[in-house]
Scaffold this active site. Sequence first.
Site, short mmCIF file in Angstrom:
data_model
loop_
_atom_site.label_atom_id
_atom_site.label_comp_id
_atom_site.label_asym_id
_atom_site.label_seq_id
_atom_site.Cartn_x
_atom_site.Cartn_y
_atom_site.Cartn_z
N GLU A 1 38.93 38.05 42.49
CA GLU A 1 40.24 38.30 43.09
C GLU A 1 40.73 39.71 42.82
O GLU A 1 41.89 39.93 42.46
CB GLU A 1 41.25 37.26 42.59
CG GLU A 1 40.84 35.83 42.94
CD GLU A 1 41.86 34.76 42.59
OE1 GLU A 1 42.58 34.93 41.60
OE2 GLU A 1 41.93 33.77 43.33
N ASP B 1 39.77 25.25 43.05
CA ASP B 1 40.86 25.85 42.29
C ASP B 1 41.97 24.85 41.94
O ASP B 1 43.01 24.86 42.60
CB ASP B 1 41.45 27.03 43.08
CG ASP B 1 42.34 27.91 42.23
OD1 ASP B 1 42.36 27.70 41.01
OD2 ASP B 1 42.99 28.80 42.78
N GLU C 1 50.42 24.46 39.38
CA GLU C 1 50.34 25.38 40.52
C GLU C 1 50.18 24.65 41.85
O GLU C 1 50.83 25.00 42.83
CB GLU C 1 49.17 26.35 40.30
CG GLU C 1 48.92 27.25 41.50
CD GLU C 1 47.76 28.22 41.27
OE1 GLU C 1 47.16 28.24 40.19
OE2 GLU C 1 47.46 28.98 42.22
O1 GCW Z 1 44.34 29.64 41.09
C1 GCW Z 1 44.25 30.98 41.19
C2 GCW Z 1 45.65 31.40 41.06
C3 GCW Z 1 45.78 32.81 40.55
C4 GCW Z 1 44.99 32.89 39.26
C5 GCW Z 1 43.53 32.57 39.57
C6 GCW Z 1 42.66 32.58 38.34
C7 GCW Z 1 45.43 34.18 37.30
O2 GCW Z 1 46.27 31.24 42.29
O3 GCW Z 1 47.14 33.05 40.34
O4 GCW Z 1 45.11 34.15 38.65
O5 GCW Z 1 43.45 31.29 40.11
O6 GCW Z 1 42.45 31.51 37.78
O7 GCW Z 1 42.19 33.61 37.94
#
Ligand code: GCW
Length: 695
Positions: free
Chosen positions: A287, A361, A389
């Site tokens: 990311e 995720d 989340e």
């Molecule tokens: O789930 C995603 C989240 C990000 C997070 C990423 C991760 C810290 O939306 O906010 O970043 O995973 O786990 O690295």
Amino acid sequence: MKNLILICLILNVCVAHADDGYRLWLKYDLLSDASKRAEYQRFSTFIEVRTEPTPVVQTAQAELKRGIEGLLGAKVGATAKLKGGGIILQKNESLPEEGYRIESKDDNLFISGKDERGILYGCFELLRLMQTESPVSGIKIEQAPKIRLRMLNHWDNPLGTIERGYAGASLWKWYELPETIDPRYQDYARANASIGINAVAINNVNASARFLTTEYLSKVKALADVFRPYGIQVFLSINFASPKILDKLPNSDPLDPDVRKWWQEKAKEVYRYIPDFGGFLVKANSEGEPGPQEHGRTHADGANMLAEALRPFNGKVIWRAFVYSPDPAGDRFREAYNEFKPLDGLFDKNVVVQVKNGPIDFQPREPFHPLFGAMPKTPLAMEFQITQEYLGFSTNLVYLATLFKECLEADTYASGKGSTVAKVVDGSVHQYAFTAIAGVANTGSDRNWTGHLMSQANWYAYGRLAWDHTLSEAQIADEWIKMTWTKAPAAVLTIKNLMLRSREIYVNHTTPLGLHHVMGQGIHFGPEPWLSRSARPDWTSIYYHRADSAGIGFNRTVTGSNALGLYHPEVQKQWNNPETCDLNYLLWFHHVGWNKRLSTGKSLWDEFSARYYQGVEEVGWMQEEWAKVRDMVDPEMYADVAGRLAVQYREALNWRDACVLYFQTFSKKPVPAPFQQPTRTLEDLKKIVEIYQLK
Ligand code: GCW
């Protein structure tokens, strides 16, 4: 004046206090059962320390005194003038690391620990037994953690925000540190110690380089000094490009000698501040975060460079496997496996690879991550998300122990039947030399720590399962309720039942039958199944649900992406046939026709849409159940949960109407009886979702 004090004392005892939840599960209010008080009183007249009174041992002693005095309403002496009737804290080298024994012997109660942490955890266990009014007379129990490193990961940013945090601001006040120490740091450490958490990574994995500066290390040291007496080690998330960012090195190539030297020097500096520093947590090439791949190197090259720097100090590198290189033609499900599986055996001894529970995720339900069981030569740490989340932030009641357990108990078949994910993580399947588990924290500056009072249970349950993954979600709920809400049996039962069903209810009203990743873009709140364009295809909803006029779901079998092929053949067998696949995972692995008859006897469309309606009704059921305990719990806490349940009801309606109306545009089928077609239109729902996306 005297009279006034007397009246206050009486009031104090008689009038129910409004409770704001700050004290978590460590209230230590006077036990109302006099016979229990008498039973505990018999061994509570003094506490004697028969080992070196290190800071951790002193914490244990002080906690025990505080707890007993609160619970029993009687003073506890410091040492024994009497022969019996007290608690003795001592060491016993024969116990396993961090383990303890609580034994009643010769009129005394002995809490023995292998080490100082063992003593601390033994004291908290005794207090838990007393708080839950469990029998203690004649006791002999022995406990030791199944996993060595039991961490919280904070996604806290330097300016006080928390990525994916829903309970206020960060607890860490970086601009006040190191001179000002918020007393809350200690309360936080104490809560962690009470559930066996022994390490915390205090900053976001999307890491600012500033934490490695001298300026910030003195602040981190101040926190470490508060946590240490609670047996808690500090870790830092690091930015892989730190050499370049902080000291203008031309690059951050892990094979460049100057870069390696930089990290070695940095490690030395960190340990000068914090001699028992735990190590680095790393998100790299994920990311947008920098990493070794920019320099043509692998994750192993990057991790091993850091491992080399930390090795002289016994530090660990926790390298995250949450990566998904952008391959629009691929399947994100496979990415981490593709990148990490070939590296098995190439990581240095002090590296642990941290893997999220599922391949995408932190969805409300995911199959276990296919890396578990596939990396026999690399210790894998579990990463769970405690903060909600994708589970309704702090407005939805979701007890996560159910989710954690489902994953931990899933069988990888890595070395035969019974090779559960839990046994991979605790090292027993592959004999890992080191074991670790992490939970992404849900704490914040809200008075009650977690926003939703019921989310305190998720912090608690995470810690308890990290200590002992064989505990049941029901048992954990039971003890948490008794310590947090009430010991009245009927109320305990009602709350427990509600908690145990809550996760499935949430799945029903958001993503039934294995639907996944259809939530509001970016914020991950509310429904947005129509999301079709984003910076990456695998950030859209249509990428995941693949709905069309024929059906819905992601074909991950051999005729599709074959992500299912990453699992052991026995696991594949469970999921590869749409006729027999567990309905909870159906749309994870199959594109299923709208008319397809399911094992429930209903067509896919009817089952799918009915679950949304049931989910909403079940939130209504949670509200009714909650109303039943009204007079048995603290009124302020009661009202807070009741309010959030009402919010959840409204949000569940949004999910239901948005998803039913949207997917109906493909299925072209009516809502099955007895349910009624939503009265709102899809456009109405899209507008609501848009509001939440506005700046
Ligand atoms: O789930 C995603 C989240 C990000 C997070 C990423 C991760 C810290 O939306 O906010 O970043 O995973 O786990 O690295």
